[in-house]
Design a protein around this motif. Sequence first.
Motif, PDB file in Angstrom:
ATOM      1  N   GLY A   1       2.212   5.479  -4.120  1.00  0.00           N
ATOM      2  CA  GLY A   1       3.351   4.359  -4.092  1.00  0.00           C
ATOM      3  C   GLY A   1       3.499   3.116  -4.202  1.00  0.00           C
ATOM      4  N   GLY A   2       2.307   2.720  -4.117  1.00  0.00           N
ATOM      5  CA  GLY A   2       1.837   1.396  -4.178  1.00  0.00           C
ATOM      6  C   GLY A   2       1.921   0.691  -4.698  1.00  0.00           C
ATOM      7  N   GLU A   3       2.488  -0.722  -4.848  1.00  0.00           N
ATOM      8  CA  GLU A   3       1.642  -2.105  -5.745  1.00  0.00           C
ATOM      9  C   GLU A   3       0.217  -1.867  -6.969  1.00  0.00           C
ATOM     10  OE1 GLU A   3       2.747  -6.827  -6.435  1.00  0.00           O
ATOM     11  OE2 GLU A   3       1.919  -5.979  -4.229  1.00  0.00           O
ATOM     12  N   ARG A   4       0.926  -1.851  -8.073  1.00  0.00           N
ATOM     13  CA  ARG A   4      -1.010  -1.787  -9.118  1.00  0.00           C
ATOM     14  C   ARG A   4      -1.498  -3.431  -8.626  1.00  0.00           C
ATOM     15  NH1 ARG A   4      -1.574   0.949 -12.787  1.00  0.00           N
ATOM     16  NH2 ARG A   4      -2.049  -0.645 -13.991  1.00  0.00           N
ATOM     17  N   PHE A   5      -2.776  -3.045  -8.670  1.00  0.00           N
ATOM     18  CA  PHE A   5      -3.203  -4.551  -8.554  1.00  0.00           C
ATOM     19  C   PHE A   5      -2.698  -5.462  -9.186  1.00  0.00           C
ATOM     20  CE2 PHE A   5      -6.920  -7.484  -8.436  1.00  0.00           C
ATOM     21  CZ  PHE A   5      -6.734  -7.812  -7.362  1.00  0.00           C
ATOM     22  N   ASP A   6      -2.993  -5.287 -10.440  1.00  0.00           N
ATOM     23  CA  ASP A   6      -2.675  -6.186 -12.127  1.00  0.00           C
ATOM     24  C   ASP A   6      -1.956  -6.845 -11.842  1.00  0.00           C
ATOM     25  OD1 ASP A   6      -1.494  -3.887 -12.733  1.00  0.00           O
ATOM     26  OD2 ASP A   6      -2.229  -3.920 -14.272  1.00  0.00           O
ATOM     27  N   ALA A   7      -0.069  -6.272 -11.312  1.00  0.00           N
ATOM     28  CA  ALA A   7       1.090  -6.927 -10.903  1.00  0.00           C
ATOM     29  C   ALA A   7       0.500  -7.756  -9.921  1.00  0.00           C
ATOM     30  CB  ALA A   7       1.529  -5.288 -10.480  1.00  0.00           C
ATOM     31  N   PHE A   8       0.535  -7.597  -8.950  1.00  0.00           N
ATOM     32  CA  PHE A   8       0.126  -7.922  -7.546  1.00  0.00           C
ATOM     33  C   PHE A   8      -1.068  -9.377  -7.716  1.00  0.00           C
ATOM     34  CE2 PHE A   8      -3.479  -9.030  -4.122  1.00  0.00           C
ATOM     35  CZ  PHE A   8      -2.836  -9.423  -3.374  1.00  0.00           C
ATOM     36  N   GLN A   9      -2.242  -9.020  -8.426  1.00  0.00           N
ATOM     37  CA  GLN A   9      -2.476 -11.028  -8.962  1.00  0.00           C
ATOM     38  C   GLN A   9      -1.815 -11.667  -9.761  1.00  0.00           C
ATOM     39  OE1 GLN A   9      -6.029  -9.202 -12.141  1.00  0.00           O
ATOM     40  NE2 GLN A   9      -7.074 -11.498 -10.875  1.00  0.00           N
ATOM     41  N   SER A  10      -1.053 -10.738 -11.033  1.00  0.00           N
ATOM     42  CA  SER A  10      -0.008 -11.698 -11.553  1.00  0.00           C
ATOM     43  C   SER A  10       0.635 -12.370 -10.268  1.00  0.00           C
ATOM     44  CB  SER A  10       0.925 -10.622 -12.649  1.00  0.00           C
ATOM     45  OG  SER A  10      -0.489 -10.003 -13.915  1.00  0.00           O
ATOM     46  N   ARG A  11       1.792 -12.078  -9.899  1.00  0.00           N
ATOM     47  CA  ARG A  11       2.404 -12.402  -8.677  1.00  0.00           C
ATOM     48  C   ARG A  11       1.956 -13.680  -8.328  1.00  0.00           C
ATOM     49  NH1 ARG A  11       3.127 -10.948  -3.558  1.00  0.00           N
ATOM     50  NH2 ARG A  11       2.617  -8.552  -3.071  1.00  0.00           N
ATOM     51  N   ILE A  12       0.730 -13.065  -7.555  1.00  0.00           N
ATOM     52  CA  ILE A  12      -0.212 -14.126  -6.856  1.00  0.00           C
ATOM     53  C   ILE A  12      -0.595 -15.338  -7.563  1.00  0.00           C
ATOM     54  CG2 ILE A  12      -2.209 -14.576  -5.497  1.00  0.00           C
ATOM     55  CD1 ILE A  12       0.523 -13.052  -4.034  1.00  0.00           C
ATOM     56  N   LEU A  13      -1.161 -15.746  -8.882  1.00  0.00           N
ATOM     57  CA  LEU A  13      -1.949 -16.337  -8.915  1.00  0.00           C
ATOM     58  C   LEU A  13      -0.957 -17.166  -9.719  1.00  0.00           C
ATOM     59  CD1 LEU A  13      -4.602 -15.182 -11.363  1.00  0.00           C
ATOM     60  CD2 LEU A  13      -4.238 -16.501  -9.952  1.00  0.00           C
ATOM     61  N   ARG A  14       0.333 -16.587 -10.180  1.00  0.00           N
ATOM     62  CA  ARG A  14       2.031 -16.807 -10.844  1.00  0.00           C
ATOM     63  C   ARG A  14       2.500 -18.215  -9.521  1.00  0.00           C
ATOM     64  NH1 ARG A  14       4.566 -13.052 -12.651  1.00  0.00           N
ATOM     65  NH2 ARG A  14       6.008 -13.011 -10.472  1.00  0.00           N
ATOM     66  N   VAL A  15       2.842 -18.351  -8.633  1.00  0.00           N
ATOM     67  CA  VAL A  15       3.437 -18.351  -7.375  1.00  0.00           C
ATOM     68  C   VAL A  15       2.123 -19.500  -7.111  1.00  0.00           C
ATOM     69  CG1 VAL A  15       2.743 -17.070  -5.593  1.00  0.00           C
ATOM     70  CG2 VAL A  15       4.553 -18.702  -5.407  1.00  0.00           C
ATOM     71  N   VAL A  16       0.577 -18.936  -6.695  1.00  0.00           N
ATOM     72  CA  VAL A  16       0.189 -20.324  -6.391  1.00  0.00           C
ATOM     73  C   VAL A  16      -0.480 -21.552  -7.449  1.00  0.00           C
ATOM     74  CG1 VAL A  16      -2.561 -20.944  -6.102  1.00  0.00           C
ATOM     75  CG2 VAL A  16      -1.212 -18.638  -4.910  1.00  0.00           C
ATOM     76  N   LYS A  17      -0.383 -20.830  -9.221  1.00  0.00           N
ATOM     77  CA  LYS A  17       0.008 -22.778 -10.050  1.00  0.00           C
ATOM     78  C   LYS A  17       0.761 -22.646  -9.537  1.00  0.00           C
ATOM     79  CE  LYS A  17      -3.418 -19.890 -13.138  1.00  0.00           C
ATOM     80  NZ  LYS A  17      -3.303 -19.116 -14.511  1.00  0.00           N
ATOM     81  N   GLU A  18       2.543 -22.486  -9.431  1.00  0.00           N
ATOM     82  CA  GLU A  18       3.791 -23.149  -9.167  1.00  0.00           C
ATOM     83  C   GLU A  18       3.483 -23.868  -7.992  1.00  0.00           C
ATOM     84  OE1 GLU A  18       6.310 -20.221  -9.288  1.00  0.00           O
ATOM     85  OE2 GLU A  18       7.084 -19.721 -11.083  1.00  0.00           O
TER      86      GLU A  18
ATOM     87  N   PHE B   1       0.429  -1.414  -0.028  1.00  0.00           N
ATOM     88  CA  PHE B   1      -0.396   0.084  -0.014  1.00  0.00           C
ATOM     89  C   PHE B   1       0.913   1.334  -0.349  1.00  0.00           C
ATOM     90  CE2 PHE B   1      -3.092  -2.920   1.618  1.00  0.00           C
ATOM     91  CZ  PHE B   1      -3.607  -3.205   0.979  1.00  0.00           C
ATOM     92  N   GLY B   2       2.389   1.521   0.221  1.00  0.00           N
ATOM     93  CA  GLY B   2       2.727   2.128  -0.163  1.00  0.00           C
ATOM     94  C   GLY B   2       3.322   3.251   0.620  1.00  0.00           C
ATOM     95  N   GLU B   3       2.748   4.720   0.512  1.00  0.00           N
ATOM     96  CA  GLU B   3       2.512   5.514   1.828  1.00  0.00           C
ATOM     97  C   GLU B   3       1.132   5.336   2.447  1.00  0.00           C
ATOM     98  OE1 GLU B   3       2.061   9.025  -0.354  1.00  0.00           O
ATOM     99  OE2 GLU B   3       3.869   8.663  -1.899  1.00  0.00           O
ATOM    100  N   TRP B   4       0.473   4.347   1.810  1.00  0.00           N
ATOM    101  CA  TRP B   4      -0.718   4.487   3.613  1.00  0.00           C
ATOM    102  C   TRP B   4      -0.135   2.873   3.835  1.00  0.00           C
ATOM    103  CZ3 TRP B   4      -5.966   3.835  -0.616  1.00  0.00           C
ATOM    104  CH2 TRP B   4      -5.887   5.165  -1.325  1.00  0.00           C
ATOM    105  N   GLU B   5       0.775   2.395   4.023  1.00  0.00           N
ATOM    106  CA  GLU B   5       0.868   1.128   4.890  1.00  0.00           C
ATOM    107  C   GLU B   5       0.850   1.591   6.814  1.00  0.00           C
ATOM    108  OE1 GLU B   5       2.296  -1.530   4.486  1.00  0.00           O
ATOM    109  OE2 GLU B   5       1.766  -0.987   2.176  1.00  0.00           O
TER     110      GLU B   5
END
Length: 185
Positions: free
Chosen positions: A115-132, A82-86
């Motif tokens: 300053g936070g992570e984009r949701f599409d990048a977050f979602q891609s990261r999660i789906l990649r690791v979970v599928k692995e 969440f960048g600056e909202w942490e």
Amino acid sequence: MALLFIRHAETDLAGRFCGHADPPVHAKGLAQIEKLLQTLEGERIDAIYTSDLLRARTTANAIGKAFGIGPVTLPELREISFGEWEALSWAEIEDRDAEYAQRWTAEFPHLPAPGGERFDAFQSRILRVVKELFASQAEKPAAVVTHAGVMRVVLQSLCGVSEQEAWERTRQYCGFFRCEAGKLV
């Protein structure tokens, strides 16, 4: 084989934008872990994967101790940043920049926190690791100790659950669900 997704125990930042902040589990959270361990008695867990954030590692280490397994830490299982909202409450966020907060609410998930992570990048990261994990754990039951946002991505993207149901299923600290081959089990 199904993966058992488990939300970490509670911290002092409950109700705030915790994201990549790394607070310890507090006394109430430790009690939640004890209750979780009682609920998991009789389960078969052959592997445990966890986010690298302290609240998830604390929860995973307790499960690992109960099952005689050393958890594997995967930073990819982190919550969205969440960048600056942490560590801020929504009221604090609105006080800082009410206009951006209103835009964020209207445009989520397309507008990241400052300053936070984009949701599409977050979602891609999660789906990649979970599928692995699904591929590598095809024959062994495993637990994945992570965060509510991660679990919502799995529920909505892999299990076909509505946004509202995903929020409800991930509300409880130390709550869990099983997912196998794109469905809840």
